[in-house]
Every structure is written in structure tokens, then in C-alpha cells.
Design a protein around this motif. Structure first.
Motif, PDB file in Angstrom:
ATOM      1  N   PRO A 166       1.903 -71.417 -12.257  1.00 20.86           N
ATOM      2  CA  PRO A 166       2.935 -71.706 -11.245  1.00 20.86           C
ATOM      3  C   PRO A 166       3.732 -70.461 -10.845  1.00 20.86           C
ATOM      4  O   PRO A 166       4.232 -70.390  -9.722  1.00 20.86           O
ATOM      5  CB  PRO A 166       3.824 -72.745 -11.935  1.00 20.86           C
ATOM      6  N   ASP A 167       3.837 -69.495 -11.734  1.00 21.01           N
ATOM      7  CA  ASP A 167       4.618 -68.298 -11.432  1.00 21.01           C
ATOM      8  C   ASP A 167       3.944 -67.401 -10.392  1.00 21.01           C
ATOM      9  O   ASP A 167       4.591 -66.543  -9.798  1.00 21.01           O
ATOM     10  CB  ASP A 167       4.860 -67.489 -12.714  1.00 21.01           C
ATOM     11  N   THR A 168       2.640 -67.568 -10.198  1.00 23.75           N
ATOM     12  CA  THR A 168       1.924 -66.706  -9.254  1.00 23.75           C
ATOM     13  C   THR A 168       1.541 -67.429  -7.968  1.00 23.75           C
ATOM     14  O   THR A 168       0.835 -66.851  -7.136  1.00 23.75           O
ATOM     15  CB  THR A 168       0.640 -66.149  -9.899  1.00 23.75           C
ATOM     16  N   ILE A 169       1.986 -68.662  -7.790  1.00 22.89           N
ATOM     17  CA  ILE A 169       1.526 -69.437  -6.637  1.00 22.89           C
ATOM     18  C   ILE A 169       1.948 -68.793  -5.319  1.00 22.89           C
ATOM     19  O   ILE A 169       1.198 -68.783  -4.343  1.00 22.89           O
ATOM     20  CB  ILE A 169       2.014 -70.906  -6.720  1.00 22.89           C
ATOM     21  N   GLY A 170       3.157 -68.226  -5.279  1.00 21.07           N
ATOM     22  CA  GLY A 170       3.604 -67.561  -4.063  1.00 21.07           C
ATOM     23  C   GLY A 170       2.753 -66.352  -3.728  1.00 21.07           C
ATOM     24  O   GLY A 170       2.355 -66.153  -2.576  1.00 21.07           O
ATOM     25  N   GLN A 171       2.446 -65.553  -4.737  1.00 19.86           N
ATOM     26  CA  GLN A 171       1.619 -64.366  -4.530  1.00 19.86           C
ATOM     27  C   GLN A 171       0.210 -64.758  -4.122  1.00 19.86           C
ATOM     28  O   GLN A 171      -0.385 -64.156  -3.220  1.00 19.86           O
ATOM     29  CB  GLN A 171       1.584 -63.530  -5.800  1.00 19.86           C
ATOM     30  N   ARG A 172      -0.340 -65.783  -4.773  1.00 21.15           N
ATOM     31  CA  ARG A 172      -1.698 -66.220  -4.446  1.00 21.15           C
ATOM     32  C   ARG A 172      -1.784 -66.766  -3.026  1.00 21.15           C
ATOM     33  O   ARG A 172      -2.747 -66.500  -2.303  1.00 21.15           O
ATOM     34  CB  ARG A 172      -2.161 -67.277  -5.455  1.00 21.15           C
ATOM     35  N   THR A 173      -0.757 -67.501  -2.616  1.00 24.58           N
ATOM     36  CA  THR A 173      -0.749 -68.049  -1.254  1.00 24.58           C
ATOM     37  C   THR A 173      -0.664 -66.934  -0.220  1.00 24.58           C
ATOM     38  O   THR A 173      -1.385 -66.943   0.790  1.00 24.58           O
ATOM     39  CB  THR A 173       0.437 -69.013  -1.084  1.00 24.58           C
ATOM     40  N   ALA A 174       0.223 -65.967  -0.465  1.00 24.47           N
ATOM     41  CA  ALA A 174       0.378 -64.845   0.471  1.00 24.47           C
ATOM     42  C   ALA A 174      -0.911 -64.038   0.587  1.00 24.47           C
ATOM     43  O   ALA A 174      -1.325 -63.652   1.689  1.00 24.47           O
ATOM     44  CB  ALA A 174       1.534 -63.951   0.024  1.00 24.47           C
ATOM     45  N   LEU A 175      -1.574 -63.805  -0.547  1.00 24.54           N
ATOM     46  CA  LEU A 175      -2.819 -63.031  -0.520  1.00 24.54           C
ATOM     47  C   LEU A 175      -3.942 -63.800   0.175  1.00 24.54           C
ATOM     48  O   LEU A 175      -4.784 -63.205   0.855  1.00 24.54           O
ATOM     49  CB  LEU A 175      -3.234 -62.663  -1.939  1.00 24.54           C
ATOM     50  N   PHE A 176      -3.950 -65.112   0.014  1.00 19.72           N
ATOM     51  CA  PHE A 176      -4.975 -65.906   0.702  1.00 19.72           C
ATOM     52  C   PHE A 176      -4.815 -65.776   2.221  1.00 19.72           C
ATOM     53  O   PHE A 176      -5.796 -65.549   2.943  1.00 19.72           O
ATOM     54  CB  PHE A 176      -4.881 -67.375   0.288  1.00 19.72           C
ATOM     55  N   PHE A 177      -3.592 -65.923   2.720  1.00 21.22           N
ATOM     56  CA  PHE A 177      -3.378 -65.814   4.170  1.00 21.22           C
ATOM     57  C   PHE A 177      -3.587 -64.379   4.656  1.00 21.22           C
ATOM     58  O   PHE A 177      -4.019 -64.175   5.795  1.00 21.22           O
ATOM     59  CB  PHE A 177      -1.997 -66.334   4.540  1.00 21.22           C
ATOM     60  N   LEU A 178      -3.299 -63.401   3.805  1.00 20.84           N
ATOM     61  CA  LEU A 178      -3.622 -62.020   4.156  1.00 20.84           C
ATOM     62  C   LEU A 178      -5.128 -61.854   4.301  1.00 20.84           C
ATOM     63  O   LEU A 178      -5.606 -61.197   5.241  1.00 20.84           O
ATOM     64  CB  LEU A 178      -3.086 -61.069   3.084  1.00 20.84           C
TER      65      LEU A 178
END
Length: 251
Positions: free
Chosen positions: A131-143
Motif C-alpha cells: 500500500p505504501d507504493t501504490i501512488g508511485q506505481r500508479t504514476a509510473l503506469f500512467f507515465l
């Protein structure tokens, strides 16, 4: 292409997206929801918090109304955007007619918007991921989505510019190779995440990811077929109602 034709194609694109979204919804419900339920049950079985906090949205609503809203809205929006891309592409991709152009647009959308990002950042079911990396993972996916689309557009432009010197076939191969190389470099330099627990069933993870791929494949395949049919009836003489002659040309 005049504004009347663009508006007509936009409406048809959104309608095709709605139809495609409805069929993708069926696939998502019958193929994907079973895996989601299994992942949730596994997460609850392994959870140390048995407080049973009240759900803001019930699981039944998530699997029916929530799923339907998300898939159908995405289908309509994606169909409208793809229709605008079609308006630009028609007549600029060699001698391809409306149906072939619609199929190419749909295939390119599936590849760049979903398949390429999916191979780097595949979808995960509940109970997988920190859960701590969900923001980073989401941003990288859209990147990755943005990079994939931009690289796809660049490949088309490069291929058209190389065609007079190399011929269509060799230019297509060269542009495709450049696209694959650029995507490979993006894969290499962007961070990766391996957050699947050792006790999470590999078969469940595999089936979930295949179901998400099946949903997107269904959506874009149906869109290409339906939109191609609708545009051919609109733009090709003898296949539908008459439209202004300018509608079948690209300015």
C-alpha cells in the motif's frame, strides 16, 4: 474533413465504444470477478485485523454497478478519443479504407495504451502490492502509457518519412524496430516492483492478469469492428446515407 463529418464520426465512435464496453463488461464480470473474490478471500484469511470495519461500498455493488460504470464510461470515452484519431489518420495511412483504418487505430490503441504498459506494470489483484507504493506505481503506469503513445506516434511519423527511400515494407520494419528498442530502454530505466508474496497462488495471479488482458482485447477488438462498419456506411458511397462529398476526404 469538415466539422459535420467529424461530429458524426465522434458520435459513432462513442456509440461503438459503448457497445464494446458492454461486451467487455460481460468478459470482466465472468472472467475477472471470480479471481477478485478469491484474492479478497485470501487477503481476509491472512489478515490479522478481524475487526470487520463497515464497508463504504459493498462488494456486490463493486462487482455490478461499480464495474459497469467504470467499464462503460471508459468505453465511451476511449471510443470518442479513438474516433478523433481516426479522423486524422483516415487518408494518411496509404490506401487504407475506413474499415482498415478503424482496425489499425483500434489495434494501435490496444498496443500502446494497454499491452506495452501492462508488460512493465501488470495489473495486480487485491492482496498483492505494498500500500505504501501504490501512488508511485500508479504514476509510473500512467507515465508508461504516455511514453508508449508518444513512441507509437513517433514510429508512425518516422515510418512515413522513411517510406519514400526504403519502401513501405522496410520503412515499417525499421520504425517498428525503433519502437521496440525505445520501449525496451524505457523498461530498463524505469523502476520495477516485485511485491507478490510467496504465499500468493501463482495460478490466481496469472488468471487475474489474463482476465484483465482479455477485457481490454475484447473492448478494442469489438470497437474496431463496430466503428469500422459504422464509418464505412457513413463515408463510402453506396453503403449508407449520402453525406457531403468532403466527408470522404481529409484536408
Amino acid at each position: 474533413m469538415n466539422s459535420i463529418s467529424v461530429r458524426a464520426l465522434l458520435v459513432r465512435g462513442m456509440l461503438a465504444g459503448l457497445i464494446a464496453g458492454a461486451l467487455a463488461l460481460v468478459v470482466a464480470y465472468f472472467l475477472g470477478e471470480a479471481q477478485v473474490d478469491a484474492a479478497i478471500a485470501l487477503e481476509e484469511a491472512n489478515s490479522h485485523d478481524h475487526g470487520g470495519g463497515e464497508e463504504l461500498v459493498s462488494r456486490t455493488m463493486q462487482a455490478t454497478g461499480g464495474l459497469a460504470t467504470g467499464v462503460l464510461v471508459f468505453g465511451v470515452a476511449a471510443g470518442g478519443i479513438a474516433a478523433l484519431v481516426f479522423c486524422y489518420a483516415l487518408g494518411r495511412l496509404g490506401t487504407f479504407g475506413p474499415r482498415a483504418t478503424a482496425a489499425l487505430v483500434a489495434g494501435a490503441a490496444l498496443l500502446t495504451v494497454y499491452v506495452v504498459p501492462f508488460l512493465k506494470y501488470p495489473a495486480n489483484p487485491p492482496a498483492v502490492g505494498n500500500p505504501d507504493t501504490i501512488g508511485q506505481r500508479t504514476a509510473l503506469f500512467f507515465l508508461m502509457v504516455a511514453l508508449s503513445v508518444l513512441l507509437g506516434v513517433a514510429a508512425v511519423i518516422i515510418g512515413k518519412r522513411l517510406a519514400p527511400r526504403l519502401g513501405n515494407w522496410d520503412a515499417t520494419i525499421a520504425a517498428s524496430a525503433g519502437f521496440v528498442l525505445a520501449v525496451g530502454l524505457a523498461y530498463a530505466f524505469l523502476p520495477s516492483f516485485d511485491e507478490v508474496g510467496k504465499d500468493f497462488p501463482a495460478s490466481l495471479l496469472w488468471e487475474f492478469r489474463l482476465s484483465t488482458l482479455a477485457v481490454q482485447t475484447t473492448l478494442w477488438s469489438v470497437f474496431g469492428l463496430v466503428f469500422g462498419y459504422l464509418t464505412e456506411r457513413l463515408l463510402v458511397p453506396g453503403n449508407g446515407p449520402a453525406v457531403p462529398r468532403a466527408a470522404s476526404t481529409v484536408g
